[in-house]
Write a protein that holds these residues in place. Structure first.
Motif, mmCIF file in Angstrom:
data_model
loop_
_atom_site.group_PDB
_atom_site.id
_atom_site.type_symbol
_atom_site.label_atom_id
_atom_site.label_comp_id
_atom_site.label_asym_id
_atom_site.label_seq_id
_atom_site.Cartn_x
_atom_site.Cartn_y
_atom_site.Cartn_z
ATOM 1 N N MET A 1 0.897 -1.225 0.027
ATOM 2 C CA MET A 1 0.074 -0.097 -0.070
ATOM 3 C C MET A 1 0.809 1.473 0.027
ATOM 4 O O MET A 1 1.828 1.470 0.894
ATOM 5 C CB MET A 1 -0.825 0.113 1.405
ATOM 6 N N LYS A 2 0.598 2.078 -0.819
ATOM 7 C CA LYS A 2 1.175 3.497 -0.955
ATOM 8 C C LYS A 2 0.471 4.317 -0.172
ATOM 9 O O LYS A 2 -0.586 4.307 -0.148
ATOM 10 C CB LYS A 2 1.605 3.919 -2.509
ATOM 11 N N PHE A 3 1.232 5.236 0.722
ATOM 12 C CA PHE A 3 0.409 6.210 1.388
ATOM 13 C C PHE A 3 1.531 7.381 1.692
ATOM 14 O O PHE A 3 2.707 7.206 1.347
ATOM 15 C CB PHE A 3 0.197 5.789 2.732
ATOM 16 N N HIS A 4 1.113 8.764 1.931
ATOM 17 C CA HIS A 4 1.969 9.629 2.226
ATOM 18 C C HIS A 4 1.367 10.456 3.793
ATOM 19 O O HIS A 4 0.465 10.442 3.919
ATOM 20 C CB HIS A 4 1.821 10.747 1.136
ATOM 21 N N LEU A 5 2.399 10.862 4.201
ATOM 22 C CA LEU A 5 2.125 11.620 5.508
ATOM 23 C C LEU A 5 2.005 13.251 5.353
ATOM 24 O O LEU A 5 2.888 13.865 4.642
ATOM 25 C CB LEU A 5 3.162 11.403 6.517
ATOM 26 N N THR A 6 1.384 13.753 6.255
ATOM 27 C CA THR A 6 1.359 15.306 6.442
ATOM 28 C C THR A 6 1.639 15.586 7.976
ATOM 29 O O THR A 6 1.121 14.547 8.768
ATOM 30 C CB THR A 6 0.185 16.227 5.912
ATOM 31 N N VAL A 7 2.402 16.457 8.300
ATOM 32 C CA VAL A 7 2.486 16.916 9.992
ATOM 33 C C VAL A 7 2.166 18.502 9.766
ATOM 34 O O VAL A 7 2.863 19.058 9.218
ATOM 35 C CB VAL A 7 3.936 16.463 10.094
ATOM 36 N N ASP A 8 1.262 18.723 10.687
ATOM 37 C CA ASP A 8 0.957 20.283 10.688
ATOM 38 C C ASP A 8 -0.135 20.325 11.982
ATOM 39 O O ASP A 8 0.015 19.379 12.709
ATOM 40 C CB ASP A 8 -0.062 20.321 9.614
ATOM 41 N N GLU A 52 -3.812 5.976 -1.382
ATOM 42 C CA GLU A 52 -3.564 6.854 -2.711
ATOM 43 C C GLU A 52 -4.848 7.427 -3.040
ATOM 44 O O GLU A 52 -4.748 8.254 -4.052
ATOM 45 C CB GLU A 52 -3.428 5.440 -3.762
ATOM 46 N N ALA A 53 -5.791 6.902 -2.592
ATOM 47 C CA ALA A 53 -7.310 7.685 -2.994
ATOM 48 C C ALA A 53 -7.373 9.053 -2.017
ATOM 49 O O ALA A 53 -8.500 9.543 -2.093
ATOM 50 C CB ALA A 53 -8.278 6.638 -2.715
ATOM 51 N N GLY A 54 -6.595 9.200 -1.065
ATOM 52 C CA GLY A 54 -6.749 10.851 -0.338
ATOM 53 C C GLY A 54 -7.243 10.469 0.890
ATOM 54 O O GLY A 54 -7.571 11.533 1.645
ATOM 55 N N LEU A 55 -7.862 9.114 1.409
ATOM 56 C CA LEU A 55 -8.566 9.041 2.646
ATOM 57 C C LEU A 55 -7.523 8.892 3.602
ATOM 58 O O LEU A 55 -6.418 8.110 3.556
ATOM 59 C CB LEU A 55 -9.204 7.555 2.461
#
Length: 141
Positions: A1-8, A52-55
């Protein structure tokens, strides 16, 4: 599974972090909703992982005192490295701001997970929101 992270901050991450935490803690683990939300969210850095779908599939927070908390990964994201990525991102943020250590209260069932990232048990088991926990600490080298 591809995913990405944001920290804010909470203002930027609130909607997605709340959705993940609600699903995992309130729905799945049956933690009373009034125990899930506190005033500290506004003062924390929040990591959110997206598929990948932005969920939003995972989240965690770093408190000003170096505690990591509210680590949660939706069922579909478990076993895919999402929790590890969130934990490592929050640890990196703590180290970058000059913290010498990070602490967390881990559900006892995931002690081994945190142990893989250098966390060690501190003190005795305790119950929080009806779930057995242990305090764990990681000191940066």
């Amino acid at each position: 599974m591809k995913f990405h992270l944001t920290v804010d901050n909470w203002a930027a991450q609130q909607a997605d972090a709340r959705a993940v935490r609600y699903d995992v803690f309130v729905i799945e683990q049956k933690i009373p909703v009034e125990l899930e939300w506190d005033e500290m969210d506004a003062f924390c850095l929040h990591a959110v992982a997206y598929d990948e779908a932005g969920l939003a599939i995972g989240t965690g927070r770093l408190l000003p005192d170096g505690h990591i908390g509210r680590m949660a990964v939706r069922l579909a994201g478990r076993g895919q490295g999402v929790g590890a990525a969130i934990l490592q991102a929050l640890m990196a943020q703590a180290r970058q701001r000059g913290d010498h250590a990070v602490m967390l209260n881990a559900q006892t069932q995931v002690e081994a997970f945190y142990g893989r990232y250098g966390f060690t048990r501190v003190g005795d088991e305790f119950v929080e929101a009806g779930i057995p926990h242990i305090c764990m600490r990681h000191v940066f080298a």
